[in-house]
Design a protein around this motif. Structure first.
Motif, short mmCIF file in Angstrom:
data_model
loop_
_atom_site.label_atom_id
_atom_site.label_comp_id
_atom_site.label_asym_id
_atom_site.label_seq_id
_atom_site.Cartn_x
_atom_site.Cartn_y
_atom_site.Cartn_z
N GLY A 50 0.85 -1.29 0.12
CA GLY A 50 -0.29 0.09 -0.15
C GLY A 50 0.90 1.07 0.05
N GLU A 51 1.97 1.09 -0.02
CA GLU A 51 3.14 2.17 0.04
C GLU A 51 3.93 2.74 -1.61
OE1 GLU A 51 5.81 2.20 3.20
OE2 GLU A 51 4.64 1.70 4.54
N GLY A 52 4.08 4.04 -2.14
CA GLY A 52 4.85 3.97 -3.10
C GLY A 52 3.94 4.96 -4.27
N SER A 53 4.48 4.42 -5.21
CA SER A 53 3.31 5.17 -6.39
C SER A 53 3.29 4.20 -7.23
CB SER A 53 4.93 5.33 -7.34
OG SER A 53 5.66 4.93 -7.98
N LEU A 54 2.16 2.97 -6.79
CA LEU A 54 1.26 2.41 -7.89
C LEU A 54 0.67 2.74 -8.01
CD1 LEU A 54 2.87 0.47 -9.78
CD2 LEU A 54 2.14 -1.42 -7.80
N ASN A 55 -0.57 3.30 -6.77
CA ASN A 55 -1.24 3.63 -6.54
C ASN A 55 -1.06 5.22 -7.66
OD1 ASN A 55 -4.08 4.13 -5.61
ND2 ASN A 55 -3.67 5.79 -4.26
N PHE A 56 -0.39 5.68 -7.83
CA PHE A 56 -0.36 6.79 -9.28
C PHE A 56 -0.52 5.80 -10.70
CE2 PHE A 56 2.43 9.06 -11.76
CZ PHE A 56 1.56 10.59 -11.98
N LEU A 57 0.23 5.28 -9.76
CA LEU A 57 -0.05 4.21 -12.24
C LEU A 57 -1.40 3.86 -11.95
CD1 LEU A 57 1.62 2.61 -14.69
CD2 LEU A 57 2.08 0.80 -12.42
N SER A 58 -2.10 3.23 -11.09
CA SER A 58 -4.02 3.36 -11.03
C SER A 58 -4.14 4.08 -11.52
CB SER A 58 -3.95 2.57 -9.67
OG SER A 58 -5.08 1.89 -10.20
N GLY A 59 -4.25 5.64 -11.24
CA GLY A 59 -4.48 6.31 -11.62
C GLY A 59 -4.36 6.91 -13.03
N ILE A 60 -3.36 6.63 -13.24
CA ILE A 60 -2.79 7.49 -14.62
C ILE A 60 -3.55 6.36 -15.88
CG2 ILE A 60 -0.76 7.15 -16.98
CD1 ILE A 60 -0.43 9.42 -14.42
N TRP A 61 -3.68 4.76 -15.50
CA TRP A 61 -4.27 3.47 -16.10
C TRP A 61 -5.85 4.02 -16.39
CZ3 TRP A 61 -3.65 0.38 -20.03
CH2 TRP A 61 -5.02 -0.30 -20.11
N THR A 62 -6.49 4.91 -14.98
CA THR A 62 -7.73 5.08 -15.00
C THR A 62 -7.83 6.30 -15.99
OG1 THR A 62 -8.14 4.90 -12.79
CG2 THR A 62 -9.53 5.49 -13.81
N LEU A 63 -7.15 7.39 -16.01
CA LEU A 63 -7.34 8.34 -17.05
C LEU A 63 -6.71 7.60 -18.25
CD1 LEU A 63 -6.42 11.11 -14.87
CD2 LEU A 63 -8.14 11.44 -15.28
N ALA A 64 -6.52 6.95 -18.36
CA ALA A 64 -5.76 6.69 -20.44
C ALA A 64 -6.91 5.35 -20.75
CB ALA A 64 -4.40 6.10 -20.20
N THR A 65 -7.32 5.23 -19.80
CA THR A 65 -8.51 4.77 -20.86
C THR A 65 -10.05 5.22 -20.38
OG1 THR A 65 -9.11 2.80 -18.32
CG2 THR A 65 -7.31 2.06 -20.14
N PHE A 66 -10.40 6.03 -19.60
CA PHE A 66 -11.86 6.55 -19.10
C PHE A 66 -12.45 6.90 -20.97
CE2 PHE A 66 -14.35 10.16 -19.26
CZ PHE A 66 -14.76 9.57 -18.34
N VAL A 67 -11.91 7.52 -21.82
CA VAL A 67 -11.73 8.69 -23.16
C VAL A 67 -12.40 7.03 -23.63
CG1 VAL A 67 -11.78 9.33 -25.39
CG2 VAL A 67 -11.04 10.36 -23.15
#
Length: 122
Positions: A50-67
């Motif tokens: 639960g620590e680190g920047s992988l949660n950031f990666l999840s947000g990026i993935w969500t933004l990249a696949t929303f459209v």
């Protein structure tokens, strides 16, 4: 249509909201999106605890696949003969999401409709 073909098709039509999408294209892309999100979540929870920047990666993935997710949903609704505005029905709590899933799972309208030719015939 295989999952690889479906994902290539959806990302190839990244922001194309016109036309029609086959059922397999929509559901394979949805499965792919779910699996990638699951892998990111498991990596974040297990490896990094639960620590680190992988949660950031999840947000990026969500933004990249929303459209593309929205675009393929609208094209799928077009394939059933419905307007893309029916995506908004999911805003109705519980019932709206169920109705939208039924619309997305419905078979294609045969032949050409107002949104274009049937993708099964191509």
């Amino acid at each position: 249509m295989s999952m690889v073909e479906a994902v290539k098709s959806v990302f190839g039509q990244y922001a194309t909201f016109t036309g029609r999408a086959r059922r397999s294209e929509y559901w394979y892309f949805t499965l792919f999106n779910f699996l990638v999100s699951l892998v990111i979540s498991v990596l974040w929870a297990v490896i990094l605890r639960g620590e680190g920047s992988l949660n950031f990666l999840s947000g990026i993935w969500t933004l990249a696949t929303f459209v593309p997710s929205l675009a393929v949903s609208i094209r799928r609704l077009h394939d059933t003969g419905k307007s893309g505005w029916y995506c908004l029905i999911s805003l109705i709590p519980l019932v709206g999401a169920i109705i939208l899933i039924v619309f997305l799972a419905t078979d294609s309208q045969p032949g050409t409709n107002q949104y274009g030719p049937n993708p099964k015939g191509m």
